[in-house]
Write a protein that holds these residues in place. Structure first.
Motif, PDB file in Angstrom:
ATOM      1  N   PRO A  82     125.450 108.457   0.722  1.00  0.00           N
ATOM      2  CA  PRO A  82     125.633 109.870   0.367  1.00  0.00           C
ATOM      3  C   PRO A  82     124.653 110.699   1.202  1.00  0.00           C
ATOM      4  N   GLY A  83     125.121 111.800   1.725  1.00  0.00           N
ATOM      5  CA  GLY A  83     124.243 112.677   2.490  1.00  0.00           C
ATOM      6  C   GLY A  83     124.019 112.264   3.937  1.00  0.00           C
ATOM      7  N   PHE A  84     124.719 111.218   4.404  1.00  0.00           N
ATOM      8  CA  PHE A  84     124.549 110.790   5.789  1.00  0.00           C
ATOM      9  C   PHE A  84     124.822 111.936   6.759  1.00  0.00           C
ATOM     10  N   ALA A  85     125.858 112.709   6.470  1.00  0.00           N
ATOM     11  CA  ALA A  85     126.279 113.769   7.381  1.00  0.00           C
ATOM     12  C   ALA A  85     125.201 114.839   7.521  1.00  0.00           C
ATOM     13  N   LYS A  86     124.627 115.243   6.418  1.00  0.00           N
ATOM     14  CA  LYS A  86     123.567 116.255   6.469  1.00  0.00           C
ATOM     15  C   LYS A  86     122.362 115.742   7.252  1.00  0.00           C
ATOM     16  N   GLU A  87     122.010 114.480   7.051  1.00  0.00           N
ATOM     17  CA  GLU A  87     120.877 113.891   7.782  1.00  0.00           C
ATOM     18  C   GLU A  87     121.143 113.879   9.281  1.00  0.00           C
ATOM     19  N   TRP A  88     122.343 113.442   9.673  1.00  0.00           N
ATOM     20  CA  TRP A  88     122.657 113.360  11.099  1.00  0.00           C
ATOM     21  C   TRP A  88     122.727 114.741  11.738  1.00  0.00           C
ATOM     22  N   ALA A  89     123.335 115.698  11.040  1.00  0.00           N
ATOM     23  CA  ALA A  89     123.427 117.055  11.580  1.00  0.00           C
ATOM     24  C   ALA A  89     122.035 117.673  11.711  1.00  0.00           C
ATOM     25  N   ARG A  90     121.204 117.460  10.723  1.00  0.00           N
ATOM     26  CA  ARG A  90     119.826 117.981  10.771  1.00  0.00           C
ATOM     27  C   ARG A  90     119.066 117.348  11.935  1.00  0.00           C
ATOM     28  N   LEU A  91     119.210 116.054  12.111  1.00  0.00           N
ATOM     29  CA  LEU A  91     118.556 115.347  13.205  1.00  0.00           C
ATOM     30  C   LEU A  91     119.015 115.897  14.561  1.00  0.00           C
ATOM     31  N   ALA A  92     120.313 116.108  14.699  1.00  0.00           N
ATOM     32  CA  ALA A  92     120.847 116.657  15.948  1.00  0.00           C
ATOM     33  C   ALA A  92     120.255 118.040  16.221  1.00  0.00           C
ATOM     34  N   LYS A  93     120.236 118.864  15.219  1.00  0.00           N
ATOM     35  CA  LYS A  93     119.683 120.218  15.370  1.00  0.00           C
ATOM     36  C   LYS A  93     118.199 120.153  15.747  1.00  0.00           C
ATOM     37  N   GLN A  94     117.437 119.308  15.055  1.00  0.00           N
ATOM     38  CA  GLN A  94     116.007 119.182  15.338  1.00  0.00           C
ATOM     39  C   GLN A  94     115.751 118.670  16.757  1.00  0.00           C
ATOM     40  N   ALA A  95     116.652 117.863  17.277  1.00  0.00           N
ATOM     41  CA  ALA A  95     116.514 117.326  18.630  1.00  0.00           C
ATOM     42  C   ALA A  95     116.897 118.346  19.701  1.00  0.00           C
ATOM     43  N   GLY A  96     117.449 119.483  19.276  1.00  0.00           N
ATOM     44  CA  GLY A  96     117.849 120.512  20.226  1.00  0.00           C
ATOM     45  C   GLY A  96     119.311 120.461  20.625  1.00  0.00           C
ATOM     46  N   CYS A  97     120.071 119.632  19.947  1.00  0.00           N
ATOM     47  CA  CYS A  97     121.505 119.535  20.243  1.00  0.00           C
ATOM     48  C   CYS A  97     122.208 120.824  19.823  1.00  0.00           C
ATOM     49  N   ARG A  98     123.277 121.111  20.550  1.00  0.00           N
ATOM     50  CA  ARG A  98     124.094 122.266  20.189  1.00  0.00           C
ATOM     51  C   ARG A  98     125.490 121.849  19.741  1.00  0.00           C
ATOM     52  N   TYR A  99     125.776 120.553  19.870  1.00  0.00           N
ATOM     53  CA  TYR A  99     127.057 120.042  19.390  1.00  0.00           C
ATOM     54  C   TYR A  99     126.895 118.592  18.965  1.00  0.00           C
ATOM     55  N   LEU A 100     127.870 118.117  18.188  1.00  0.00           N
ATOM     56  CA  LEU A 100     127.916 116.730  17.763  1.00  0.00           C
ATOM     57  C   LEU A 100     129.353 116.250  17.886  1.00  0.00           C
ATOM     58  N   VAL A 101     129.553 115.144  18.587  1.00  0.00           N
ATOM     59  CA  VAL A 101     130.867 114.507  18.692  1.00  0.00           C
ATOM     60  C   VAL A 101     130.848 113.297  17.776  1.00  0.00           C
ATOM     61  N   PHE A 102     131.814 113.236  16.877  1.00  0.00           N
ATOM     62  CA  PHE A 102     131.877 112.221  15.825  1.00  0.00           C
ATOM     63  C   PHE A 102     133.080 111.313  16.048  1.00  0.00           C
ATOM     64  N   THR A 103     132.878 110.006  15.935  1.00  0.00           N
ATOM     65  CA  THR A 103     133.990 109.059  16.025  1.00  0.00           C
ATOM     66  C   THR A 103     134.870 109.214  14.789  1.00  0.00           C
ATOM     67  N   THR A 104     136.090 109.676  14.980  1.00  0.00           N
ATOM     68  CA  THR A 104     137.013 109.800  13.857  1.00  0.00           C
ATOM     69  C   THR A 104     137.821 108.511  13.664  1.00  0.00           C
ATOM     70  N   LYS A 105     137.938 107.737  14.760  1.00  0.00           N
ATOM     71  CA  LYS A 105     138.646 106.464  14.700  1.00  0.00           C
ATOM     72  C   LYS A 105     138.352 105.707  15.982  1.00  0.00           C
ATOM     73  N   HIS A 106     137.915 104.460  15.817  1.00  0.00           N
ATOM     74  CA  HIS A 106     137.656 103.634  16.998  1.00  0.00           C
ATOM     75  C   HIS A 106     138.795 102.629  17.161  1.00  0.00           C
ATOM     76  N   HIS A 107     138.679 101.742  18.127  1.00  0.00           N
ATOM     77  CA  HIS A 107     139.758 100.807  18.475  1.00  0.00           C
ATOM     78  C   HIS A 107     140.239  99.959  17.294  1.00  0.00           C
ATOM     79  N   GLU A 108     139.354  99.694  16.353  1.00  0.00           N
ATOM     80  CA  GLU A 108     139.715  98.844  15.209  1.00  0.00           C
ATOM     81  C   GLU A 108     140.787  99.486  14.320  1.00  0.00           C
TER      82      GLU A 108
END
Length: 184
Positions: free
Chosen positions: A57-83
């Protein structure tokens, strides 16, 4: 112009943590290819991987916060991989986070990214090791765990796979507001 972003490579394979049958599969990354590496059919793979994939729970908020803190301006998320396991709640599949986890992980990450002011991107593989109409024998280049073996269900109809692919991609570009990046 966003220049710097985070690419989150994540999916059903993540719960396996690079192991199969209790043994390490590799040591140099690339574990998103574990199903292909161990040559597991889709049912065997799903039986092993699904119970181990437990997004916190809350993984998304943690990752988005981390990206923002790192200076990222975008995040690309795997919606579906080869599996072939979709991380959104799909109406055209039952091999997805909505059906198996009662969650829409794509929605969670999109909302978290927007709350942090990040642009949103989706990665979606066109390779599909799960879908029974995906004609893997037609490709000389694209990998498949069962490559070189006959189709388990007999002949395949690639047009049916394309209809499914288009339906799922339509869900992704229609159900989450503006999508800034599509990565194939």
């Amino acid at each position: 112009e966003a220049r710097f972003g985070m690419f989150v490579h994540w999916g059903l394979y993540s719960g396996l943590a690079g192991t199969w049958d209790g043994k390490p599969v590799g040591t140099k990354g690339g574990m998103e290819w574990i199903q292909n590496s161990v040559k597991a059919d889709t049912d065997t793979y799903a039986k092993a991987a699904l119970p181990l994939f437990k997004p916190a729970p809350g993984f998304a908020k943690e990752w988005a916060r981390l990206a923002k803190q790192a200076g990222c301006r975008y995040l690309v998320f795997t919606t579906k991989h080869h599996e072939g396991f979709a991380l959104h709640d799909s109406k055209v599949s039952d091999y997805d986070a909505g059906s198996k986890l009662n969650r829409d992980l794509v929605k969670e990450i999109v909302e978290a990214c927007r709350a942090e002011g990040l642009h949103v991107g989706f990665y979606r593989s066109v390779i599909d090791w799960h879908r029974d109409q995906y004609e893997y024998a037609k490709s000389k280049q694209l990998p498949h765990p069962l490559k070189g073996k006959p189709y388990p269900n007999g002949t395949r109809d690639h047009a049916k796979y394309q209809d499914y692919l288009f339906g799922e991609v339509n869900e992704l570009v229609s159900n989450y507001g503006p999508v800034d990046i599509l990565w194939w």
